[in-house]
Write an enzyme that holds these catalytic residues in place. Sequence first.
Site, PDB file in Angstrom:
ATOM      1  N   LYS A 193       0.845  -1.205   0.000  1.00 36.34           N
ATOM      2  CA  LYS A 193       0.000   0.000   0.000  1.00 36.34           C
ATOM      3  C   LYS A 193       0.870   1.241   0.000  1.00 36.34           C
ATOM      4  O   LYS A 193       1.709   1.430   0.877  1.00 36.34           O
ATOM      5  CB  LYS A 193      -0.903   0.045   1.235  1.00 36.34           C
ATOM      6  CG  LYS A 193      -1.950   1.144   1.099  1.00 36.34           C
ATOM      7  CD  LYS A 193      -2.680   1.474   2.388  1.00 36.34           C
ATOM      8  CE  LYS A 193      -2.018   2.544   3.196  1.00 36.34           C
ATOM      9  NZ  LYS A 193      -1.874   3.849   2.529  1.00 36.34           N
ATOM     10  N   GLY A 246       7.110   4.541   8.387  1.00 31.60           N
ATOM     11  CA  GLY A 246       6.290   5.736   8.601  1.00 31.60           C
ATOM     12  C   GLY A 246       6.491   6.258  10.003  1.00 31.60           C
ATOM     13  O   GLY A 246       7.576   6.102  10.577  1.00 31.60           O
ATOM     14  N   SER A 247       5.445   6.840  10.564  1.00 35.70           N
ATOM     15  CA  SER A 247       5.630   7.499  11.859  1.00 35.70           C
ATOM     16  C   SER A 247       5.563   6.495  13.020  1.00 35.70           C
ATOM     17  O   SER A 247       4.949   5.431  12.909  1.00 35.70           O
ATOM     18  CB  SER A 247       4.555   8.567  12.047  1.00 35.70           C
ATOM     19  OG  SER A 247       3.296   7.958  12.131  1.00 35.70           O
ATOM     20  N   THR A 248       6.164   6.879  14.113  1.00 32.94           N
ATOM     21  CA  THR A 248       6.175   6.024  15.306  1.00 32.94           C
ATOM     22  C   THR A 248       4.756   5.849  15.844  1.00 32.94           C
ATOM     23  O   THR A 248       4.388   4.767  16.309  1.00 32.94           O
ATOM     24  CB  THR A 248       7.125   6.635  16.363  1.00 32.94           C
ATOM     25  OG1 THR A 248       8.434   6.663  15.786  1.00 32.94           O
ATOM     26  CG2 THR A 248       7.173   5.823  17.636  1.00 32.94           C
ATOM     27  N   GLU A 268       9.948   0.469  10.514  1.00 29.32           N
ATOM     28  CA  GLU A 268      11.001   1.479  10.361  1.00 29.32           C
ATOM     29  C   GLU A 268      10.314   2.807  10.573  1.00 29.32           C
ATOM     30  O   GLU A 268       9.436   3.187   9.797  1.00 29.32           O
ATOM     31  CB  GLU A 268      11.626   1.353   8.961  1.00 29.32           C
ATOM     32  CG  GLU A 268      12.981   2.006   8.893  1.00 29.32           C
ATOM     33  CD  GLU A 268      12.887   3.461   8.485  1.00 29.32           C
ATOM     34  OE1 GLU A 268      13.009   4.322   9.383  1.00 29.32           O
ATOM     35  OE2 GLU A 268      12.680   3.727   7.308  1.00 29.32           O
ATOM     36  N   CYS A 302      13.698  10.129   7.382  1.00 27.49           N
ATOM     37  CA  CYS A 302      13.596   9.560   8.734  1.00 27.49           C
ATOM     38  C   CYS A 302      14.939   9.631   9.460  1.00 27.49           C
ATOM     39  O   CYS A 302      14.984   9.764  10.666  1.00 27.49           O
ATOM     40  CB  CYS A 302      13.079   8.139   8.669  1.00 27.49           C
ATOM     41  SG  CYS A 302      13.951   7.124   7.518  1.00 27.49           S
ATOM     42  N   GLU A 407      10.311  14.693  16.311  1.00 25.45           N
ATOM     43  CA  GLU A 407      10.656  14.651  14.888  1.00 25.45           C
ATOM     44  C   GLU A 407       9.808  15.688  14.147  1.00 25.45           C
ATOM     45  O   GLU A 407       8.583  15.615  14.161  1.00 25.45           O
ATOM     46  CB  GLU A 407      10.376  13.253  14.333  1.00 25.45           C
ATOM     47  CG  GLU A 407      10.768  13.114  12.888  1.00 25.45           C
ATOM     48  CD  GLU A 407      10.525  11.704  12.339  1.00 25.45           C
ATOM     49  OE1 GLU A 407       9.435  11.156  12.567  1.00 25.45           O
ATOM     50  OE2 GLU A 407      11.425  11.179  11.674  1.00 25.45           O
TER      51      GLU A 407
END
Length: 507
Positions: A193, A246-248, A268, A302, A407
């Site tokens: 996706k 993507g994001s945490t 990741e 990232c 971030e």
Amino acid sequence: MADSDLFIDIVAPNGQRYKQPRGLFINNEFVRSSEGKTIASIDPGTDTEIASVYAASTEDVDTAVKAAQKALKDPSWKLLPGTDRGRLMSRLADLIEEKKELFATIDAWDNGKPYQVALNEDLPEAIGTIRYYSGWADKTFGQTISTTHAKFAYTLRQPIGVVGQIIPWNYPLSMAAWKLGPALACGNTVVIKAAEQTPLSILVLGTLIAEAGFPPGVVNIINGYGKEAGAALVAHPLVDKIAFTGSTVTAREIMKLAAGTLKNITLETGGKSPLLVFPDADIEQAVKWSHFGIFSNQGQICTATSRILVHEQIFDKFVDQLKAAIKTTSKIGSQWEESTFQGPQVTRAQYERVLSYIESGISEGATIAAGGSPVSSSLSDAHKDGYFINPTIFTNVKDSMRIYREEIFGPVVVVVAFASEEEAIQRANDTTYGLGAAVFTRDLERAHRVAAEIEAGMVWVNSSQDCDPRIPFGGVKQSGIGRELGEAGLEAYTQTKAVHVNMGTKL
Ligand code: NAD
């Protein structure tokens, strides 16, 4: 197959003409989504729509997963020798290379990155990764293990099964390549996706997957919203593994959802990577890499080295030189200008998010040493609604401030001073993240000592952002679980089966 609704004729701003697929790519064919929902792709340089594509519903995700499940058991894939799998992958790499200008055009338009960067950095990375893993397709095998004369034991390295892959928008094509390369080399089947912000190039990749000769259902590509299509993929009982970048925050959601069926996961996620400059460093090099490490790709990396820690003896000199580097290097503007270093942020939401971090830095008392505002005067009329932000340096930053801890994912860096190596390491490690870290020093012993002490998945000595398909990539702490790239990346996509063969007659 060609259907006016599923393919549209496009002329890009650089004159490139092509047919943009709009459907979901399932079983090597483009199809409409069951509910007819779409996602509009926006050019962030001009704030105008490029095209809209179909967005997968939960039902479409189920169709794609079932196609992948069927392909996994089909002899045309299951029994295909690794060498032939590798050949398909290598053909795919060649086909991408033949169309590299087209892919660079689409990603520059859709994402906002300069065309020259897409062409000369993203494309070689995507092609190189598929080609690298094509070589592994017939080199991932098990072991024979000595035990006793009465037993023959060996292991088989087998694919995990149906893999769901969820990727972000900052490197649309190369993130797809990082995920597809090792998964296919190991014989898995995939539903991937794309991020809703950058849905276009991966659909063109679909046409090449069919052209390269992959059996139907081996690679299925869907666009769709994270909370709907992404979540449905993660929760699907027939998906054996999820690989996510993507994001945490999203990674936490994915862990929770994947727990329902105890899925294997690779994550990741984000970072707040430190870059340490010791007093013996080559300052010119440190400044050059510091500039690249936070301001390239619009700061949307990232591993961006977004916290610069500089020894107090050289602090002022370093900040002056970094400001000067912005003036000489950070040419901001249209993706299509050859001299552009920095394009727009990917979406209005990201643009506003970055500006709100700048506001928070100001209100918490940090000093703006450079930038700190949207770009206005230097833009052409066509770009005046684009999402451009001046490269920003903050000094007088406290470790407790949000701009130091969170971030930002934009062209914003904090520069702080330290007095000793011990303090530098302690402050570098004072974060929940642990993705990358850079160390600038000419002292070999110090370089290796600090590299060992820093809590990060990757350390760059006298550079920043090095990335290579042959070398493992990933984070520690809340920057991720597992590794991508290199031989280590294969671990994520195989499972080991032990076979004990009784060679004797005694119990
Ligand atoms: P995100 O994590 O929301 O999205 C990444 C991918 O996950 C997209 O494909 C999205 O559709 C999907 N997704 C979102 N919610 C989901 C869910 N509940 N279940 C399954 N999939 C889901 O990231 P974003 O909104 O694009 O960006 C937000 C922030 O994330 C950025 O500002 C940045 O800090 C960080 N980010 C990090 C990276 C990275 O490479 N580490 C990349 C992009 C964004």
